[in-house]
Design an enzyme around this catalytic site. Structure first.
Site: not given
Ligand code: IMP
Length: 186
Positions: A7, A9, A11, A65, A140-141, A143, A168
């Site tokens: 990843t 990410n 976070g 994902d 992040f994202g 949240d 989740h």
């Molecule tokens: P992906 O799983 O990296 O494709 O994430 C999709 C989008 O959802 C990204 O913009 C992430 O920052 C956001 N995201 C994924 N998981 C979380 C979470 O646990 N909290 C908040 N945003 C999330």
């Protein structure tokens, strides 16, 4: 047991490694991306990614994902969550939800674990709602605009440990651990 978590990410890595450390699974961060197709299900994104990663990565690996599914928006941003977060951000989602009283939403995580020649998939959900404004600076994202059901604070206002008790992603880790212990990997 050691698993590589692929990843970009930080976070996600912090959350999953904290949960797995408690179960004595060592998580190694492989900080690289992989091609993500645009499709209607999170699981399909991972299965496509895994076909490429299987040749490129040695050993067991995990990919995640996740998406935010807002009921009043027909499940949007869902599989488009990353794109929407980049282009509209949380302010854009709040604008789309302006005047909407029905604010139910669910976060979903799907994990794909490659072990040997096998791909195994695990799911975790967290029901909640979209707040009226951004609250908190943690996580992040999305949240700061997601308040889990039964809570008065957003994920953005919680510590990593508090988010990890109900999120989740944490639920997907629990399912993964149950599976590993049932197959005597732990
Ligand atoms: P992906 O799983 O990296 O494709 O994430 C999709 C989008 O959802 C990204 O913009 C992430 O920052 C956001 N995201 C994924 N998981 C979380 C979470 O646990 N909290 C908040 N945003 C999330």
């Amino acid at each position: 047991m050691t698993i590589q978590f692929i990843t970009t990410n930080a976070g996600k890595f912090a959350e999953v490694s904290e949960k797995l450390a408690a179960a004595s699974v060592k998580l190694v961060h492989l900080d690289r991306g992989y091609p993500e197709i645009q499709t209607d299900r999170l699981e399909k994104v991972l299965k496509y990614a895994a076909t490429g990663l299987d040749d490129e990565v040695k050993g067991d690996y995990l990919i995640d994902d996740s998406g935010l599914f807002i009921e009043a928006l027909g499940g949007f941003p869902g599989v488009y969550s990353a794109y929407v977060q980049r282009r509209l951000g949380n302010a854009g989602i709040l604008k789309l939800m302006a005047g909407e009283t029905y604010r139910a939403a669910t976060f979903q995580t799907v994990f794909l674990l490659r072990r040997g020649d096998e791909h195994e998939v695990f799911h975790g959900d967290c029901p909640g709602s979209i707040t009226e404004s951004e609250r908190g600076r943690n996580g992040f994202g999305y949240d700061p605009i997601f308040q889990p059901q039964g809570e008065t604070r957003t994920f953005g206002e919680m510590s990593l440990q508090e988010k990890n008790a109900i999120s989740h992603r944490a639920r997907a880790v629990d399912v993964l651990l149950t599976h590993l212990s049932a197959t005597k990997e732990l």
